[in-house]
Design an enzyme around this catalytic site. Structure first.
Site, PDB file in Angstrom:
ATOM      1  N   GLY A  39      -1.492 -18.564  25.834  1.00 52.23           N
ATOM      2  CA  GLY A  39      -0.969 -17.321  25.288  1.00 52.23           C
ATOM      3  C   GLY A  39      -1.869 -16.158  25.655  1.00 52.23           C
ATOM      4  N   ILE A  40      -1.772 -15.106  24.858  1.00 51.62           N
ATOM      5  CA  ILE A  40      -2.545 -13.904  25.162  1.00 51.62           C
ATOM      6  C   ILE A  40      -3.640 -13.733  24.118  1.00 51.62           C
ATOM      7  CG2 ILE A  40      -1.173 -12.284  23.795  1.00 51.62           C
ATOM      8  CD1 ILE A  40      -1.346 -10.467  26.399  1.00 51.62           C
ATOM      9  N   GLY A  41      -4.713 -13.054  24.487  1.00 44.36           N
ATOM     10  CA  GLY A  41      -5.770 -12.760  23.522  1.00 44.36           C
ATOM     11  C   GLY A  41      -7.127 -13.201  24.015  1.00 44.36           C
ATOM     12  N   GLY A  42      -8.138 -12.924  23.173  1.00 40.11           N
ATOM     13  CA  GLY A  42      -9.512 -13.193  23.560  1.00 40.11           C
ATOM     14  C   GLY A  42      -9.772 -14.650  23.870  1.00 40.11           C
ATOM     15  N   GLU A 102       5.255 -19.964  28.948  1.00 44.45           N
ATOM     16  CA  GLU A 102       6.226 -18.922  28.619  1.00 44.45           C
ATOM     17  C   GLU A 102       5.676 -17.576  29.069  1.00 44.45           C
ATOM     18  OE1 GLU A 102       6.747 -19.368  24.412  1.00 44.45           O
ATOM     19  OE2 GLU A 102       4.974 -18.217  23.913  1.00 44.45           O
ATOM     20  N   GLY A 116       7.070 -19.343  21.233  1.00 40.43           N
ATOM     21  CA  GLY A 116       7.329 -20.675  21.775  1.00 40.43           C
ATOM     22  C   GLY A 116       6.352 -21.708  21.295  1.00 40.43           C
ATOM     23  N   LYS A 120     -10.984  -6.678   7.146  1.00 39.36           N
ATOM     24  CA  LYS A 120     -11.578  -5.480   7.756  1.00 39.36           C
ATOM     25  C   LYS A 120     -11.975  -4.442   6.706  1.00 39.36           C
ATOM     26  CE  LYS A 120      -9.336  -5.757  12.225  1.00 39.36           C
ATOM     27  NZ  LYS A 120      -7.989  -5.583  12.731  1.00 39.36           N
TER      28      LYS A 120
END
Lengths: 441, 433
Positions: free
Chosen positions: A213-216, A238, A336, A363
């Protein structure tokens, strides 16, 4: 034919009538000029429903209509922007499993007008869907009218299939020469991500096929693989992200031993930096397919040594995973994750790995909480049922839950929790009757 | 490394590339337009001069003269044909070319399992910005050959179309390349005579809307194609992509919309023949050029409902054994994909396979329906697989019929002037029950 169908955004959106269901598609498919033009008709239209997925920039149909008097906007997967609107009741979430979305369009829901960003027409009359094939063909095939917004900066992603629409299937064309294609900068994860990535990379054999997937964290995994001596990795994902570009650049990603779609990197949509877009543009070593193919667990399961890497927000001591909400606050969507969790488990030698940090720091208040909880918060959505969860990773290690009983799961998961929270979790597990007296402490 | 720099570093003359080939090497080139004519010429000359010996050259379906097939190059080069065009046929019949029996769909696997490949030669389209060359006119066996080859040499022809889904070769895999610019093989359009048109008409009546087509090479399959222009929502999943298929796509009869796999796309494994075809396939996202072990796999073919396969034969006997590749012991060609499509089509729900040909040959002097095949004839399609046989006198459905029923049906579509003779032979064989 192109000239006959070419028009202004303002003229094109007159195809929308009161009560219509409009569809913007997903991520980079979402239109900019057509969105603005449709918003401009706020006072003359009534009851317009707009479906979209993961907005990467403000949506004028939302911005112009804070009271939602004309436009009701629905979203299949929330971005940061969408999340804020959803929290204000200005956008509604559509639950789905990503693999099912095309069939939902085909068999269940209606689309009156689709407005989709595309790449310029080729000499055979096709507009490429650019970075996002995923559900786009299913939307345009169901739509009674299709308007395309032609963006000359959109990369051309070769198929596979379902990657393009022919001009004969288009009702109106508008041109958007000055609209940039949204990018997401590549940022490596922090030390915790690096630690988790190191466990994951150790679990990847030569010749594995990856979904990220996406991200750090995925970025850290990609960078680590690029520097490793892993050989002949494949991609079937995906979302195509910068991590894959890094692996390809360093010669780790060849798709040569993948036992399905050999020699081709397979993806349903791409999102990331301009470097990624330059790599995917017109690249015959990649092939994009609709999401109901890419995310079909029966397809994923055919690929040996499939390693799926996804992140989540919270896991309870039963192994239920939430990747999309905190209580009733919707963060993103199922996407997904369940498709790949199921598919990678079916793969011979495959692993589905769900990764997260062991703790979360608020935060505003600075309060630290454990992401491994006895039970999920009231209202939290389960993305992966405990029956489907395979491997879980935190900075304290990586464990398999499949085949484990409730006491084994509790023991394994508490071992992944931050040490400060382990005693508390053991007490709760005991109360829940899933703690065996002889469990390791 | 920068792909342009790597390209420049690997550029050679055809003679320099030919000089890389060593005695004893096993070389291969894929099919028709994928065979590099300039490199074949240079290699042929080197062999003719005696600089190399004991070189084997595997290839399929030559469509232009090839230097590697010249009598002067033999026996320093021994060609091996997997499916013959004119040059390979001549060489085989003159005893200077060996023959590899195979089903076309098996060929890539046979190369991978049994054939050492020291060098793979290919004619390819110009390099793209990512450093890839497309094998352009051939899906065929190229991917397997690329995987198996120890060395890869390319003839980059700027007139070849870029085919997006054809096997790709990256510059980093290439040992040497030369640049050429020459016209692609143009085959004069087949003359469709009245007999072919009649046969085409019979078959067209058997084709339902929504059917998926494979058409072979020659006048009869072309006539079938042209007889289908009034159909709707046809699909194409074929070995050879032909002119009549471009016609069917452009007139709207073919949409590929009802195909269960590769919906919206035309699927083929090889093409050549006309500028119209070359323009159509260039950079076309709706055209897929895929490997033959996939395209011709009977199991893949069978996944298409109402699959219609049309191929030709040289002679068919009363059992329904079809010979399509020899006249007696004289080599004509190979089995190609005929058996693949016959077997695939009969397993497709609603599918039909047609073996079609004019009832007579040699100016009407011999019947192509015969009691027994000419001695030495090669059986391309088994009696157990054959489905429909068609001539200008009608259609004989053989599948599910006994020998006696088959014989009667086949005599019924033989030329009338041979029917009595055929009936007499059948009686003598005691097969008319």
């Amino acid at each position: 034919m192109y000239k006959q169908k070419l028009t202004t955004p303002e003229q094109a959106v007159t195809l929308v009538k009161d009560g219509d269901w409009v569809d913007y598609g997903m991520t980079t498919s979402q239109p900019v000029l057509l969105d603005k033009a449709l918003a401009g008709r706020k006072d003359e239209l009534h009851d317009i429903k707009v479906r979209e997925t993961m907005s990467l920039f403000p949506r004028q149909v939302c911005e112009c209509d804070p009271g939602c008097d004309t436009f009701t906007v629905m979203n299949w997967h929330l971005s940061g922007y969408d999340r804020k609107l959803a929290a204000q009741s200005r956008m509604f979430f559509n639950p789905m499993c990503f693999r099912n979305e095309p069939s939902i369009y085909r068999n269940i829901i209606d689309v009156d007008v689709a407005m989709i960003t595309v790449a310029p027409m080729d000499k055979h009359g096709y507009f490429n869907f650019g970075l996002c094939a995923a559900v786009t063909e299913a939307i345009t095939k169901k739509a009674k009218k299709v308007i395309v917004e032609v963006n000359p900066h959109m990369p051309r992603c070769l198929g596979g299939r379902g990657e393009a629409i022919h001009i004969s299937d288009v009702d109106a064309i508008v041109e958007a020469p000055d609209v940039p294609v949204p990018t997401i900068p590549f940022v490596l994860g922090n030390d915790i991500d690096q630690k988790i990535a190191s466990y994951i990379v150790d679990a990847i054999p030569d010749g594995a096929t990856l979904q990220l997937g996406i991200g750090g964290l995925p970025n850290s995994v990609g960078a680590m693989i690029a520097k490793s001596d892993l050989k002949d990795l494949g991609v079937h994902t995906e979302m195509l992200v910068d991590a894959f570009y890094l692996m390809a650049k360093e010669g780790r990603l060849t798709n040569k031993v993948k036992n399905l779609n050999r020699d081709k990197g397979v993806f349903a949509f791409a999102l990331g930096s301009q470097d990624l877009y330059d790599w995917v543009d017109d690249n015959p070593a990649l092939a994009t397919f609709p999401i109901d193919y890419v995310n079909d667990p029966a397809v994923i399961g055919q690929i040996d040594n499939f390693i799926s890497i996804n992140s989540c927000i919270e896991v309870d001591l039963y192994g239920q995973v939430s990747a999309e909400s905190m209580g009733t606050h919707q963060i993103s969507g199922s996407g997904g994750q369940l498709d790949f969790t199921d598919g990678a488990y079916r793969s011979k030698g495959g692993k589905s790995i769900i990764a997260m940090h062991a703790t979360h720091t608020d935060k505003k208040t600075g309060t630290v909480t454990s992401n491994i909880s006895p039970v999920l918060k009231a209202g939290t959505t389960v993305t992966d049922p405990r029956s489907q969860t395979h491997w879980i990773a935190t900075e304290y290690g990586m464990v398999n839950l499949m085949g484990k009983s409730t006491w084994q799961r509790a023991e394994a998961l508490i071992g992944l929790a931050h040490p400060d929270f382990r005693d508390e979790l053991i007490k709760e597990a005991d109360k829940m009757h899933i703690w065996r007296k002889s469990n390791k402490r | 490394m920068d792909v342009m720099q790597e390209y420049a570093d690997k550029k050679k003359t055809p003679e320099q590339i030919a000089a890389c080939v060593e005695s004893g090497w096993s070389c291969c080139a894929d099919i028709s337009g994928a065979i590099p004519p300039v490199l074949a010429e240079a290699l042929g000359k080197r062999a003719a001069s005696g600089e190399i010996q004991d070189v084997t050259c595997h290839t399929l379906l030559d469509v232009t003269p090839l230097g590697t097939l010249s009598p002067e190059a033999y026996p320093n080069i021994t060609p091996v044909t997997w499916f013959s065009g004119g040059g390979l046929r001549k060489a085989a019949n003159e005893g200077r070319c060996d023959i590899m029996p195979c089903y076309y769909h098996d060929a890539p696997g046979l190369f991978e399992r049994y054939i050492d490949i020291d060098a793979f030669f290919a004619q390819v389209s110009p390099m793209d910005k990512h450093g890839y060359f497309s094998t352009s006119l051939s899906g065929s066996c190229s991917a397997a050959m690329i995987r198996k080859a120890r060395h890869i040499y390319l003839e980059v022809n700027d007139q070849l179309p870029r085919v997006l889904t054809a096997p790709q070769i990256h510059i980093s895999q290439v040992d040497g390349l030369c640049e050429t610019s020459h016209a692609l093989p143009i085959v004069p359009p087949v003359q469709i005579d009245d007999i072919s048109r009649t046969i085409g008409g019979y078959i067209a009546e058997e084709v339902p809307d929504g059917a998926t087509l494979q058409l072979g090479i020659g006048a009869v399959p072309e006539a079938v194609g042209l007889a289908l222009k009034d159909k709707h929502d046809l699909g194409i999943h074929t070995e050879l992509f032909t002119d009549s298929m471009v016609e069917l796509i452009e007139c709207g009869a073919v949409t590929n919309d009802r195909k269960p796999i590769h919906q919206g796309k035309t699927v083929a494994t090889l093409t050549f023949g006309s500028q119209r075809i070359y323009d159509f396939i260039d950079d076309n996202p709706a055209f897929l050029m895929l490997p033959v072990d996939y395209v011709n796999d009977p199991a893949v073919i069978a996944r298409h409902p109402d699959f219609i396969s049309v191929n030709a034969a040289i002679e068919v006997d009363f059992f329904g054994q079809a010979c399509s590749e020899s006249t007696g012991t004289r080599h004509i060609s190979g089995t190609g994909g005929q058996a693949d499509y016959v077997r695939g089509a009969i397993c497709s729900p609603g599918g039909k396979s047609f073996i079609a040909f004019p009832s007579t040959a040699k100016g009407g002097t011999i019947s192509k329906i015969v009691p027994t095949l000419t001695p030495g004839a090669i059986v391309s399609t088994s009696k157990n697989d054959i489905d429909y046989v068609v001539t200008e006198y009608g259609i004989a459905k053989l599948r599910g019929k006994t020998l006696s029923q088959r014989t009667k049906a086949l005599i019924g579509i033989a030329h009338p002037k041979f029917r009595e003779e055929l009936t007499f032979a059948a009686k003598k064989m005691h097969i008319l029950i």
